[in-house]
Design a protein around this motif. Structure first.
Motif, PDB file in Angstrom:
ATOM      1  N   ILE A  12      -6.975 -10.097   3.032  1.00 37.33           N
ATOM      2  CA  ILE A  12      -5.812 -10.151   2.148  1.00 37.33           C
ATOM      3  C   ILE A  12      -6.310  -9.973   0.721  1.00 37.33           C
ATOM      4  CG2 ILE A  12      -3.912 -11.557   1.262  1.00 37.33           C
ATOM      5  CD1 ILE A  12      -3.818 -12.957   3.983  1.00 37.33           C
ATOM      6  N   TRP A  13      -5.687  -9.046   0.004  1.00 39.48           N
ATOM      7  CA  TRP A  13      -6.055  -8.748  -1.371  1.00 39.48           C
ATOM      8  C   TRP A  13      -4.859  -8.928  -2.287  1.00 39.48           C
ATOM      9  CZ3 TRP A  13     -10.667  -6.609  -3.510  1.00 39.48           C
ATOM     10  CH2 TRP A  13     -11.710  -6.454  -2.595  1.00 39.48           C
ATOM     11  N   ASP A  14      -5.112  -9.449  -3.494  1.00 36.14           N
ATOM     12  CA  ASP A  14      -4.113  -9.532  -4.554  1.00 36.14           C
ATOM     13  C   ASP A  14      -4.458  -8.520  -5.634  1.00 36.14           C
ATOM     14  OD1 ASP A  14      -2.710 -11.554  -3.329  1.00 36.14           O
ATOM     15  OD2 ASP A  14      -3.353 -13.133  -4.708  1.00 36.14           O
ATOM     16  N   TYR A  15      -3.450  -7.770  -6.080  1.00 36.11           N
ATOM     17  CA  TYR A  15      -3.622  -6.772  -7.134  1.00 36.11           C
ATOM     18  C   TYR A  15      -2.771  -7.176  -8.330  1.00 36.11           C
ATOM     19  CZ  TYR A  15      -5.889  -4.127  -3.512  1.00 36.11           C
ATOM     20  OH  TYR A  15      -6.748  -3.742  -2.517  1.00 36.11           O
ATOM     21  N   SER A  16      -3.410  -7.265  -9.505  1.00 37.54           N
ATOM     22  CA  SER A  16      -2.752  -7.745 -10.720  1.00 37.54           C
ATOM     23  C   SER A  16      -2.104  -6.612 -11.510  1.00 37.54           C
ATOM     24  CB  SER A  16      -3.778  -8.424 -11.634  1.00 37.54           C
ATOM     25  OG  SER A  16      -4.417  -9.469 -10.968  1.00 37.54           O
ATOM     26  N   HIS A  17      -1.060  -6.975 -12.258  1.00 40.42           N
ATOM     27  CA  HIS A  17      -0.383  -6.081 -13.199  1.00 40.42           C
ATOM     28  C   HIS A  17       0.212  -4.848 -12.519  1.00 40.42           C
ATOM     29  CE1 HIS A  17      -2.206  -8.662 -16.161  1.00 40.42           C
ATOM     30  NE2 HIS A  17      -3.401  -8.361 -15.703  1.00 40.42           N
ATOM     31  N   VAL A  18       0.720  -5.032 -11.327  1.00 42.93           N
ATOM     32  CA  VAL A  18       1.340  -3.932 -10.575  1.00 42.93           C
ATOM     33  C   VAL A  18       2.837  -3.914 -10.882  1.00 42.93           C
ATOM     34  CG1 VAL A  18       1.787  -2.988  -8.284  1.00 42.93           C
ATOM     35  CG2 VAL A  18      -0.377  -4.142  -8.742  1.00 42.93           C
ATOM     36  N   PRO A  19       3.362  -2.807 -11.386  1.00 43.95           N
ATOM     37  CA  PRO A  19       4.798  -2.724 -11.639  1.00 43.95           C
ATOM     38  C   PRO A  19       5.597  -2.817 -10.340  1.00 43.95           C
ATOM     39  CG  PRO A  19       3.623  -0.939 -12.754  1.00 43.95           C
ATOM     40  CD  PRO A  19       2.651  -1.604 -11.827  1.00 43.95           C
ATOM     41  N   SER A  20       6.781  -3.379 -10.421  1.00 47.33           N
ATOM     42  CA  SER A  20       7.620  -3.523  -9.228  1.00 47.33           C
ATOM     43  C   SER A  20       7.945  -2.177  -8.588  1.00 47.33           C
ATOM     44  CB  SER A  20       8.901  -4.276  -9.567  1.00 47.33           C
ATOM     45  OG  SER A  20       9.659  -3.565 -10.523  1.00 47.33           O
ATOM     46  N   GLU A  21       7.983  -1.122  -9.393  1.00 44.02           N
ATOM     47  CA  GLU A  21       8.264   0.214  -8.853  1.00 44.02           C
ATOM     48  C   GLU A  21       7.186   0.658  -7.865  1.00 44.02           C
ATOM     49  OE1 GLU A  21      10.235  -0.387 -12.690  1.00 44.02           O
ATOM     50  OE2 GLU A  21       8.120  -0.467 -12.161  1.00 44.02           O
ATOM     51  N   ILE A  22       5.944   0.274  -8.116  1.00 45.90           N
ATOM     52  CA  ILE A  22       4.843   0.620  -7.207  1.00 45.90           C
ATOM     53  C   ILE A  22       5.030  -0.084  -5.872  1.00 45.90           C
ATOM     54  CG2 ILE A  22       2.342   0.470  -6.852  1.00 45.90           C
ATOM     55  CD1 ILE A  22       3.138   2.572  -8.927  1.00 45.90           C
ATOM     56  N   TYR A  23       5.405  -1.349  -5.915  1.00 45.13           N
ATOM     57  CA  TYR A  23       5.694  -2.075  -4.673  1.00 45.13           C
ATOM     58  C   TYR A  23       6.833  -1.391  -3.926  1.00 45.13           C
ATOM     59  CZ  TYR A  23       7.298  -5.740  -1.514  1.00 45.13           C
ATOM     60  OH  TYR A  23       7.712  -6.441  -0.397  1.00 45.13           O
ATOM     61  N   GLY A  24       7.872  -1.007  -4.636  1.00 51.53           N
ATOM     62  CA  GLY A  24       8.997  -0.314  -4.009  1.00 51.53           C
ATOM     63  C   GLY A  24       8.579   0.980  -3.342  1.00 51.53           C
TER      64      GLY A  24
ATOM     65  N   LYS B 137      -1.605   5.660   3.259  1.00 47.09           N
ATOM     66  CA  LYS B 137      -1.784   6.781   2.329  1.00 47.09           C
ATOM     67  C   LYS B 137      -1.216   6.444   0.960  1.00 47.09           C
ATOM     68  CE  LYS B 137      -1.879  10.491   5.698  1.00 47.09           C
ATOM     69  NZ  LYS B 137      -1.193  11.675   6.243  1.00 47.09           N
ATOM     70  N   ARG B 138      -0.054   5.796   0.939  1.00 49.41           N
ATOM     71  CA  ARG B 138       0.568   5.428  -0.339  1.00 49.41           C
ATOM     72  C   ARG B 138      -0.300   4.394  -1.069  1.00 49.41           C
ATOM     73  NH1 ARG B 138       5.429   7.142  -2.982  1.00 49.41           N
ATOM     74  NH2 ARG B 138       5.513   8.320  -1.074  1.00 49.41           N
ATOM     75  N   TYR B 139      -0.868   3.451  -0.328  1.00 52.52           N
ATOM     76  CA  TYR B 139      -1.779   2.467  -0.914  1.00 52.52           C
ATOM     77  C   TYR B 139      -2.989   3.158  -1.540  1.00 52.52           C
ATOM     78  CZ  TYR B 139      -5.686  -0.791  -0.929  1.00 52.52           C
ATOM     79  OH  TYR B 139      -6.798  -1.501  -1.286  1.00 52.52           O
ATOM     80  N   ASN B 140      -3.595   4.065  -0.802  1.00 46.90           N
ATOM     81  CA  ASN B 140      -4.768   4.780  -1.314  1.00 46.90           C
ATOM     82  C   ASN B 140      -4.438   5.593  -2.561  1.00 46.90           C
ATOM     83  OD1 ASN B 140      -6.646   3.852   0.561  1.00 46.90           O
ATOM     84  ND2 ASN B 140      -6.146   5.468   2.015  1.00 46.90           N
ATOM     85  N   TYR B 141      -3.270   6.191  -2.597  1.00 46.16           N
ATOM     86  CA  TYR B 141      -2.873   7.057  -3.705  1.00 46.16           C
ATOM     87  C   TYR B 141      -2.434   6.270  -4.938  1.00 46.16           C
ATOM     88  CZ  TYR B 141      -0.372  10.708  -6.249  1.00 46.16           C
ATOM     89  OH  TYR B 141       0.065  11.570  -7.213  1.00 46.16           O
ATOM     90  N   LEU B 142      -1.692   5.182  -4.751  1.00 44.57           N
ATOM     91  CA  LEU B 142      -1.080   4.480  -5.877  1.00 44.57           C
ATOM     92  C   LEU B 142      -1.773   3.197  -6.320  1.00 44.57           C
ATOM     93  CD1 LEU B 142       2.719   4.695  -4.954  1.00 44.57           C
ATOM     94  CD2 LEU B 142       1.512   5.987  -6.718  1.00 44.57           C
ATOM     95  N   ILE B 143      -2.522   2.553  -5.418  1.00 42.43           N
ATOM     96  CA  ILE B 143      -3.005   1.203  -5.720  1.00 42.43           C
ATOM     97  C   ILE B 143      -4.528   1.098  -5.721  1.00 42.43           C
ATOM     98  CG2 ILE B 143      -2.949  -1.197  -4.934  1.00 42.43           C
ATOM     99  CD1 ILE B 143      -0.119  -0.306  -3.676  1.00 42.43           C
ATOM    100  N   LYS B 144      -5.155   1.529  -4.656  1.00 45.73           N
ATOM    101  CA  LYS B 144      -6.605   1.373  -4.510  1.00 45.73           C
ATOM    102  C   LYS B 144      -7.348   2.028  -5.672  1.00 45.73           C
ATOM    103  CE  LYS B 144     -10.336   2.090  -1.218  1.00 45.73           C
ATOM    104  NZ  LYS B 144     -10.686   2.693   0.086  1.00 45.73           N
ATOM    105  N   GLY B 145      -8.169   1.235  -6.362  1.00 41.25           N
ATOM    106  CA  GLY B 145      -8.960   1.739  -7.474  1.00 41.25           C
ATOM    107  C   GLY B 145      -8.196   1.873  -8.780  1.00 41.25           C
TER     108      GLY B 145
END
Length: 73
Positions: free
Chosen positions: A35-47, A57-65
């Protein structure tokens, strides 16, 4: 405070995700048990993540790194 988990039944990588709008923290639970927590992520990214037909794929493109991640477990 986290709202509720969103389950990804079709993903081969991500089990579920949750979002805390007060702290802008995204929590991602992987099928391997991590389980990972990612800081300062806009709600639009979660959506975008939860609306995607391919959460991994969406995680790799928008969040990872792109957002600071801390392993919770």
């Amino acid at each position: 405070m986290f709202q509720r988990w969103c389950q990804f039944t079709a993903s081969s990588v991500i089990d579920k995700a949750d979002y805390d709008p007060e702290s802008s923290t995204l929590r991602v639970a992987f099928l391997n048990g991590a389980i990972w927590d990612y800081s300062h992520v806009p709600s639009e990214i979660y959506g975008l993540l939860v609306a995607s037909p391919s959460a991994g794929k969406r995680y790799n493109y928008l969040i990872k790194g792109k957002y600071e991640g801390v392993k919770v477990t």
